[in-house]
Design an enzyme around this catalytic site. Structure first.
Site, PDB file in Angstrom:
ATOM      1  N   THR A 140      46.985   0.146  22.680  1.00 13.33           N
ATOM      2  CA  THR A 140      45.906  -0.660  23.237  1.00 13.33           C
ATOM      3  C   THR A 140      44.993   0.325  23.941  1.00 13.33           C
ATOM      4  O   THR A 140      45.373   1.479  24.131  1.00 13.33           O
ATOM      5  CB  THR A 140      46.476  -1.635  24.292  1.00 13.33           C
ATOM      6  OG1 THR A 140      47.534  -2.390  23.716  1.00 13.33           O
ATOM      7  CG2 THR A 140      45.444  -2.588  24.830  1.00 13.33           C
ATOM      8  N   ARG A 168      48.665 -13.080  14.441  1.00 11.33           N
ATOM      9  CA  ARG A 168      49.593 -12.602  15.473  1.00 11.33           C
ATOM     10  C   ARG A 168      48.826 -12.143  16.715  1.00 11.33           C
ATOM     11  O   ARG A 168      47.800 -11.484  16.629  1.00 11.33           O
ATOM     12  CB  ARG A 168      50.427 -11.443  14.919  1.00 11.33           C
ATOM     13  CG  ARG A 168      51.395 -10.813  15.923  1.00 11.33           C
ATOM     14  CD  ARG A 168      50.820  -9.568  16.570  1.00 11.33           C
ATOM     15  NE  ARG A 168      51.762  -8.909  17.484  1.00 11.33           N
ATOM     16  CZ  ARG A 168      51.448  -7.856  18.224  1.00 11.33           C
ATOM     17  NH1 ARG A 168      50.250  -7.330  18.150  1.00 11.33           N
ATOM     18  NH2 ARG A 168      52.359  -7.334  19.040  1.00 11.33           N
ATOM     19  N   GLY A 170      49.528 -10.190  20.429  1.00  2.00           N
ATOM     20  CA  GLY A 170      50.434  -9.463  21.308  1.00  2.00           C
ATOM     21  C   GLY A 170      50.101  -9.737  22.760  1.00  2.00           C
ATOM     22  O   GLY A 170      49.500 -10.753  23.118  1.00  2.00           O
ATOM     23  N   ASP A 171      50.470  -8.811  23.616  1.00  2.00           N
ATOM     24  CA  ASP A 171      50.290  -9.033  25.053  1.00  2.00           C
ATOM     25  C   ASP A 171      48.873  -8.800  25.546  1.00  2.00           C
ATOM     26  O   ASP A 171      48.456  -9.377  26.559  1.00  2.00           O
ATOM     27  CB  ASP A 171      51.225  -8.109  25.833  1.00  2.00           C
ATOM     28  CG  ASP A 171      50.807  -6.649  25.704  1.00  2.00           C
ATOM     29  OD1 ASP A 171      50.320  -6.062  26.684  1.00  2.00           O
ATOM     30  OD2 ASP A 171      50.968  -6.078  24.607  1.00  2.00           O
ATOM     31  N   THR A 190      50.251  -1.598  27.999  1.00  2.00           N
ATOM     32  CA  THR A 190      50.184  -1.168  26.612  1.00  2.00           C
ATOM     33  C   THR A 190      51.611  -0.937  26.119  1.00  2.00           C
ATOM     34  O   THR A 190      52.469  -0.532  26.892  1.00  2.00           O
ATOM     35  CB  THR A 190      49.338   0.111  26.455  1.00  2.00           C
ATOM     36  OG1 THR A 190      49.430   0.584  25.099  1.00  2.00           O
ATOM     37  CG2 THR A 190      49.811   1.230  27.383  1.00  2.00           C
ATOM     38  N   GLY A 191      51.849  -1.208  24.851  1.00  2.00           N
ATOM     39  CA  GLY A 191      53.190  -0.993  24.311  1.00  2.00           C
ATOM     40  C   GLY A 191      53.548  -2.065  23.297  1.00  2.00           C
ATOM     41  O   GLY A 191      52.678  -2.631  22.623  1.00  2.00           O
ATOM     42  N   GLY A 193      53.996  -5.424  22.164  1.00  2.00           N
ATOM     43  CA  GLY A 193      53.431  -6.637  22.723  1.00  2.00           C
ATOM     44  C   GLY A 193      54.416  -7.757  22.950  1.00  2.00           C
ATOM     45  O   GLY A 193      54.375  -8.441  23.980  1.00  2.00           O
TER      46      GLY A 193
END
Length: 257
Positions: A140, A168, A170-171, A190-191, A193
């Protein structure tokens, strides 16, 4: 007088080769802050530059879904209680500005075709995003800042994960897991999600009883080392930093450098 500060990151899982793009973004945001601009203006300018960097996973560098599409997510928030986010938006090279345009609207979150139609009505550029073939599942871009008035802001943007299903999310654009802002702290994650979302990471970091470093360490400690995750944060007390359990290019700019 409150001292301005900005912290930017280029994504968990990225290495030193992507640091120059993050440094350039931090410099741009910092120039706005020392010129009297707002924290919101600074984080948007920084994230825009990272969205325009094909080496990073946002905007131009967004990853292709399993059907070949490029769907982008972005979220923006300020410490005075404003929020805006877009999810799975297509044909939008800089989704962070569409998210920011929702800060003062009655509706704060838009998804997919509805987000793009709303952006069209407000004349945001509608252009094909070719995306990147570079495989990715973790990264991200993001920025957090405080200005001389004490306003804090956070902005995050992502191109999603290579090969994930259309639709989809993510976070990154999720209020709580992927980004957070209140009168005490602004945080961006970040990572991976799905893992970050299940932990409600940024909110839990923000309410942790400790200084910024302790709070970020607490957040990272929630995950096994095999799960890549990173955070940037900034507090009203004048603390700012980034922390990750993997490679994560990040940069800070402040008056005491």
């Amino acid at each position: 007088m409150i001292q301005p500060m900005i912290v930017c990151h280029g994504g968990a899982g990225h290495g030193a080769e992507d640091q120059p793009g993050v440094d350039t973004a931090a410099d741009a945001g910092w120039a706005i802050l020392i010129g009297g601009g707002s924290a919101l203006e600074a984080v948007l300018a920084s994230v825009e530059l990272m969205e325009n960097d094909p080496a990073l996973n946002a905007g131009t560098g967004g990853r292709k879904r399993d059907d070949g599409s490029v769907q982008l997510d972005a979220g923006v928030a300020t410490s005075d209680g404003r929020l805006g986010a877009v999810m799975c938006i297509e044909n939008t090279p800089n989704p962070v500005y569409v998210a920011a345009a929702l800060l003062d609207e009655e509706v704060n979150i838009l998804v997919g075709d509805g987000a793009r139609k709303w952006a069209d009505k407000r004349k945001f550029p509608n252009a094909v995003v070719e995306g990147s073939e570079r495989p990715s599942s973790t990264d991200t871009v993001g920025a957090v800042a405080i200005d001389s008035t004490g306003l804090m802001a956070v902005a995050s943007s992502t191109g999603g994960c290579t090969g994930r299903p259309r639709g989809r999310v993510g976070d990154t654009p999720l209020w709580g897991p992927g980004f957070w802002a209140d009168e005490h702290m602004v945080v961006a994650a970040t990572g991976i999600g799905e893992e970050i979302t299940r932990k409600m990471l940024c909110h839990r970091v923000a309410i942790f009883d400790g200084n910024l470093q302790e709070s970020l360490e607490y957040g990272i400690s929630m995950f096994e080392s095999s799960i890549e995750v990173g955070l940037i944060g900034l507090t009203a007390r004048g603390e700012g930093m980034g922390l990750a359990n993997t490679g994560m290019p990040w940069a800070i700019r402040k008056a005491t450098q």
